[in-house]
Motif scaffolding. Sequence first.
Motif, PDB file in Angstrom:
ATOM      1  N   CYS A   1       0.915   1.636   8.195  1.00  0.00           N
ATOM      2  CA  CYS A   1       0.192   1.441   6.956  1.00  0.00           C
ATOM      3  C   CYS A   1      -1.314   1.515   7.228  1.00  0.00           C
ATOM      4  O   CYS A   1      -1.813   0.856   8.140  1.00  0.00           O
ATOM      5  CB  CYS A   1       0.553   0.071   6.378  1.00  0.00           C
TER       6      CYS A   1
ATOM      7  N   TYR B   1       0.827  -1.201   0.000  1.00  0.00           N
ATOM      8  CA  TYR B   1       0.000   0.000   0.000  1.00  0.00           C
ATOM      9  C   TYR B   1       0.866   1.257   0.000  1.00  0.00           C
ATOM     10  O   TYR B   1       1.876   1.318   0.706  1.00  0.00           O
ATOM     11  CB  TYR B   1      -0.888  -0.036   1.245  1.00  0.00           C
TER      12      TYR B   1
ATOM     13  N   CYS C   1      -2.944  -2.225   6.234  1.00  0.00           N
ATOM     14  CA  CYS C   1      -2.755  -3.456   7.014  1.00  0.00           C
ATOM     15  C   CYS C   1      -2.256  -3.218   8.434  1.00  0.00           C
ATOM     16  O   CYS C   1      -2.154  -4.158   9.221  1.00  0.00           O
ATOM     17  CB  CYS C   1      -1.813  -4.409   6.274  1.00  0.00           C
TER      18      CYS C   1
HETATM   19 ZN   LIG Z   1       0.399  -2.520   4.581  1.00  0.00          ZN
END
Ligand SMILES: [Zn+2]
Length: 102
Positions: A26, A17, A29
């Motif tokens: 992130c 990402y 996640c």
């Molecule tokens: Zn991630």
Amino acid sequence: MASDNKEKPGNCIRCGYSYKKGSQYCAECGAPVVNKCLDEGDLLRDPCGCVNGEDAAFCSQCGCATAFNRAGLVTSPYPENKVLQTDEMGEMKWFYHPFFSG
Ligand SMILES: [Zn+2]
Ligand SMILES: [Zn+2]
């Protein structure tokens, strides 16, 4: 060597990402995107706060586990050796804390 690496946008090491500039984790996640040293310091010592390379399992400054290591993004066959790196008295005081000795 650029010292502003942590401010750059980039891709999550786990899911890919593209996180925003200045992100700590992130948004996709939840993995840490900055491989910070997890040393928290103690009463006598400030936290290390060193930012390590993406492949570092341990901090190059103090030997503590890095954020990526704890999150399982970087693995090391070696155990964490923080105790050996830390002031012995700083560790020992917890054993003699009234809470533990009753
Ligand atoms: Zn991630
Ligand atoms: Zn450190």
